[in-house]
Design a protein around this motif. Structure first.
Motif, PDB file in Angstrom:
ATOM      1  N   PHE A   1       0.715  -1.484  -0.016  1.00 17.14           N
ATOM      2  CA  PHE A   1      -0.070   0.328  -0.033  1.00 17.14           C
ATOM      3  C   PHE A   1       1.016   1.550  -0.225  1.00 17.14           C
ATOM      4  O   PHE A   1       1.339   1.334   0.872  1.00 17.14           O
ATOM      5  CB  PHE A   1      -0.880  -0.209   0.975  1.00 17.14           C
ATOM      6  CG  PHE A   1      -1.554  -1.318   1.632  1.00 17.14           C
ATOM      7  CD1 PHE A   1      -2.007  -1.870   0.330  1.00 17.14           C
ATOM      8  CD2 PHE A   1      -1.620  -1.821   2.552  1.00 17.14           C
ATOM      9  CE1 PHE A   1      -3.079  -3.342   0.432  1.00 17.14           C
ATOM     10  CE2 PHE A   1      -2.595  -3.309   3.319  1.00 17.14           C
ATOM     11  CZ  PHE A   1      -3.253  -3.585   1.612  1.00 17.14           C
ATOM     12  N   GLY A   2       0.906   2.073  -0.657  1.00 15.64           N
ATOM     13  CA  GLY A   2       0.917   3.068  -1.219  1.00 15.64           C
ATOM     14  C   GLY A   2       0.344   4.197  -0.361  1.00 15.64           C
ATOM     15  O   GLY A   2      -0.703   4.278   0.201  1.00 15.64           O
TER      16      GLY A   2
ATOM     17  N   THR B   1      -0.726   7.154  -1.178  1.00 18.91           N
ATOM     18  CA  THR B   1      -2.492   7.523  -1.628  1.00 18.91           C
ATOM     19  C   THR B   1      -3.115   6.602  -1.718  1.00 18.91           C
ATOM     20  O   THR B   1      -3.892   6.921  -2.354  1.00 18.91           O
ATOM     21  CB  THR B   1      -1.734   8.371  -3.453  1.00 18.91           C
ATOM     22  OG1 THR B   1      -0.890   6.977  -3.873  1.00 18.91           O
ATOM     23  CG2 THR B   1      -0.792   9.367  -3.406  1.00 18.91           C
ATOM     24  N   ASP B   2      -2.745   5.073  -1.173  1.00 22.76           N
ATOM     25  CA  ASP B   2      -4.020   4.021  -1.345  1.00 22.76           C
ATOM     26  C   ASP B   2      -4.456   3.991  -0.611  1.00 22.76           C
ATOM     27  O   ASP B   2      -4.019   4.136   0.607  1.00 22.76           O
ATOM     28  CB  ASP B   2      -3.063   2.548  -1.697  1.00 22.76           C
ATOM     29  CG  ASP B   2      -1.812   2.470  -2.766  1.00 22.76           C
ATOM     30  OD1 ASP B   2      -2.453   2.927  -4.113  1.00 22.76           O
ATOM     31  OD2 ASP B   2      -1.142   1.835  -2.754  1.00 22.76           O
ATOM     32  N   ASP B   3      -5.932   4.214  -0.984  1.00 24.92           N
ATOM     33  CA  ASP B   3      -7.252   4.557   0.261  1.00 24.92           C
ATOM     34  C   ASP B   3      -7.417   2.848   1.041  1.00 24.92           C
ATOM     35  O   ASP B   3      -8.102   2.469   0.071  1.00 24.92           O
ATOM     36  CB  ASP B   3      -8.524   5.091  -0.416  1.00 24.92           C
ATOM     37  CG  ASP B   3      -8.838   5.719   1.432  1.00 24.92           C
ATOM     38  OD1 ASP B   3      -8.515   5.078   2.058  1.00 24.92           O
ATOM     39  OD2 ASP B   3     -10.140   6.587   0.559  1.00 24.92           O
ATOM     40  N   VAL B   4      -6.881   2.164   1.801  1.00 24.09           N
ATOM     41  CA  VAL B   4      -6.741   0.809   2.182  1.00 24.09           C
ATOM     42  C   VAL B   4      -7.012   1.336   3.261  1.00 24.09           C
ATOM     43  O   VAL B   4      -6.214   0.794   3.957  1.00 24.09           O
ATOM     44  CB  VAL B   4      -6.165  -0.134   1.429  1.00 24.09           C
ATOM     45  CG1 VAL B   4      -6.200  -1.374   1.857  1.00 24.09           C
ATOM     46  CG2 VAL B   4      -5.599   0.142   0.628  1.00 24.09           C
TER      47      VAL B   4
ATOM     48  N   ALA C   1     -10.001  -1.776   0.063  1.00 22.88           N
ATOM     49  CA  ALA C   1     -10.077  -0.740  -1.101  1.00 22.88           C
ATOM     50  C   ALA C   1     -10.855   0.299  -1.599  1.00 22.88           C
ATOM     51  O   ALA C   1     -11.254  -0.151  -2.051  1.00 22.88           O
ATOM     52  CB  ALA C   1      -9.623  -0.973  -1.912  1.00 22.88           C
TER      53      ALA C   1
ATOM     54  N   ASP D   1     -12.091   4.047  -3.458  1.00 17.58           N
ATOM     55  CA  ASP D   1     -12.022   4.464  -4.828  1.00 17.58           C
ATOM     56  C   ASP D   1     -11.961   6.068  -4.182  1.00 17.58           C
ATOM     57  O   ASP D   1     -12.651   6.211  -2.275  1.00 17.58           O
ATOM     58  CB  ASP D   1     -12.800   4.462  -6.056  1.00 17.58           C
ATOM     59  CG  ASP D   1     -14.843   5.000  -5.635  1.00 17.58           C
ATOM     60  OD1 ASP D   1     -14.477   5.750  -4.436  1.00 17.58           O
ATOM     61  OD2 ASP D   1     -14.950   4.317  -6.729  1.00 17.58           O
TER      62      ASP D   1
END
Length: 549
Positions: A323-324, A326-329, A402, A404
């Motif tokens: 998960f980076g 900016t990843d919304d997880v 995750a 969007d």
């Protein structure tokens, strides 16, 4: 400012009442009445929201005389009535008091600092969002052995962080495995004099210095304590798994303190199981999952490192971090958790914001969100068990979703090597992918036990928990969401026994965390069949089906 302890006490008492209602088979109406024969009294609490899934909300509890009762007194009365054992009463009262005090500290902190540092990754924000903890646990934030000063560093709710502590171990006492074929030095480098570097949680490092097994290694020079070093890592919702943005891995460290029901030290079986599952994924299971459910994945635990003997408590699991920043997880428990002083959960905020933006009702938006969630997380877990006989303890804290840019579910993840089960009867295709699977671990489990556990973790805790969270927030009618869930589950009824149980069984088995604590059980010790107390609860999905007909 709102009184943090008053709010925390109401939360703690609500948890106890919710546990009692589930585990003692009570169906509250406008109020919940708890007779206490041993004490010769009765507790009465108004029900401010009555939930089909058990997500009841309560007002302040009182004695029948009208006098108020705090959470620790309530814990003592309930435990005495359920067990009559003085040690059990003292243990639970202490845990409830500790948990309540910590919840108060969490809310006071967030009242003063509602927002995290700029640039905090969404993954970490969600991991830090569980201010109150598990809503069906009598003492969800009890943490034995952490003082107030240490809590500021070790607690995700207080946005803590800390440097890892390091040991240098001679290679003859180090055990290591990696499904990726990486040497241990690729993870942490070499220590002084050709030793292996082994990181530890700072609480664990200080605690194990007094253990005989560690003292022996220190005395003969095969182990050296090097102290803290390196950049800060952040505790996630489990406390012992730590995260650092930009690192390719997370670390699941051993932590010997008692948290909720158990001491959280990695067992050897769990170390082996993580690499075993990775090898199964690499042997073709990952491709099969991607073909059938491209939005769902198992989070890999590809390596582990341990110092022998196992009693040292010096071991860790290496977990992938895909998960980076900016990843919304987010873990689902974090999405559904109320904010400070009962503010909207993030899920509630998403649904309300989407309804306002689109002009739709919150009920319609909640139903669509829930339907997409079923598609990316619940249905793939059932398919995995039905097709390959591999089950996972997919409760809310072990599942990640995750999102969007508008907050809709677009992917699902399962994490935690502790929670894998392999069916005795349904795993033929898994064995074909990886011959010898399950021969080195205790992963093979009786189907009846798996069916019970998966029905609870995925069905009661996760699916019904999300329904209850949406319903209790006033976003949708639980009956409507239950009907949607039935329609989604029906195609899997013939292939995945837990789906059939969720659809048709008049009662479901649910973990009784209050009774588990009353009986002093550690859910990580002993056979899986007897680690926790399970109780029968009414099945709202079956009841929804009966109403349809």
């Amino acid at each position: 400012m709102t009184d943090a302890f008053e709010h925390a006490d109401l939360v703690a008492a609500g948890n106890l009442l919710r546990c009692w209602a589930r585990e003692c088979g009570a169906e509250p109406g406008d109020e919940l009445r708890i007779p206490l024969p041993r004490a010769g009294t009765e507790i009465v609490a108004p029900v401010t929201y009555r939930s089909a899934t058990g997500w009841h909300l309560f007002g302040p509890a009182r004695f029948a005389t009208g006098r108020s009762v705090d959470a620790t007194t309530l814990a003592a009365l309930l435990t005495a009535d359920l067990s009559g054992d003085a040690d059990s009463v003292a243990d639970l009262v202490g845990r409830v008091a500790d948990s309540t005090r910590r919840i108060a500290a969490h809310h006071a902190y967030r009242q003063q600092r509602p927002h995290g540092p700029p640039g905090t990754p969404a993954f970490l924000t969600a991991e830090q969002a569980l201010l109150d903890g598990h809503p069906w646990h009598p003492a969800p934030k009890s943490r034995e052995g952490i003082g107030d000063v240490a809590a500021r560093a070790y607690s995700p709710e207080l946005r803590g962080s800390f440097a890892l502590h390091w040991f240098a171990a001679a290679f003859d006492v180090v055990r290591y495995d990696s499904a990726d074929g990486r040497p241990s030095s690729a993870l942490f480098g070499h220590g002084p004099d050709g030793t292996a570097l082994v990181p530890a949680h700072p609480w664990q490092a200080r605690d194990l210095l007094d253990r005989p097994a560690v003292r022996s290694l220190l005395d003969d020079g095969r182990l050296r304590y090097l102290g803290p070093d390196g950049p800060p890592w952040h505790p996630t919702s489990s406390l012992r798994t730590v995260y650092r943005a930009g690192e390719p891995v997370m670390l699941k460290l051993s932590l010997g303190m008692r948290i909720t029901n158990s001491r959280r030290e990695n067992l050897r079986e769990e170390l082996l199981r993580g690499t075993e599952i990775c090898r199964l994924l690499d042997a073709g299971l990952a491709d099969r999952i991607a073909a059938a459910h491209p939005a769902f994945r198992l989070l890999r635990d590809p390596g582990w490192l341990a110092v022998e003997p196992h009693e040292t408590g010096l071991n860790l699991v290496v977990r992938d971090n895909p998960f980076g920043r900016t990843d919304d997880v987010a873990c689902v428990a974090g999405l559904t958790a109320p904010g400070a002083f009962g503010a909207d959960s993030r899920l509630t905020a998403i649904v309300r914001r989407t309804a306002e933006r689109t002009g739709r009702t919150t009920g319609d938006v909640a139903a669509e969100w829930f339907g997409r969630y079923l598609d990316v997380l619940v249905l793939p877990v059932l398919w995995l068990y039905g097709t390959y006989g591999l089950a996972v303890e997919a409760h809310q804290q072990n599942t990640l979703v995750a999102l969007d840019g508008q907050g809709w579910p677009v992917g699902g993840w399962y994490r935690d090597n502790q929670g894998y089960y392999l069916s005795e009867k349904r795993a033929h295709d898994a064995y074909a992918l990886l011959p010898g699977l399950g021969t080195q671990t205790d992963i093979v489990t009786a189907d009846a036990v798996i069916d019970e556990r998966l029905t609870y973790y995925l069905g009661v805790n996760n699916l019904l928990g999300v329904v209850g969270a949406l319903g209790s927030a006033g976003l949708a009618r639980e009956d409507d969401l239950l009907a949607d869930a039935r329609r989604a589950l029906e195609p899997l009824a013939d292939s995945a026994p837990p789906a059939a149980l969720l659809l048709d069984a008049p009662t479901l088995r649910a973990k009784g965390n209050l009774l588990t604590r009353v009986h002093g059980l550690d859910e990580l010790v002993g056979p899986v069949e007897t680690q926790s107390v399970y109780v029968d609860v009414a099945n709202p999905l079956a009841e929804a089906g009966a109403r349809e007909h």
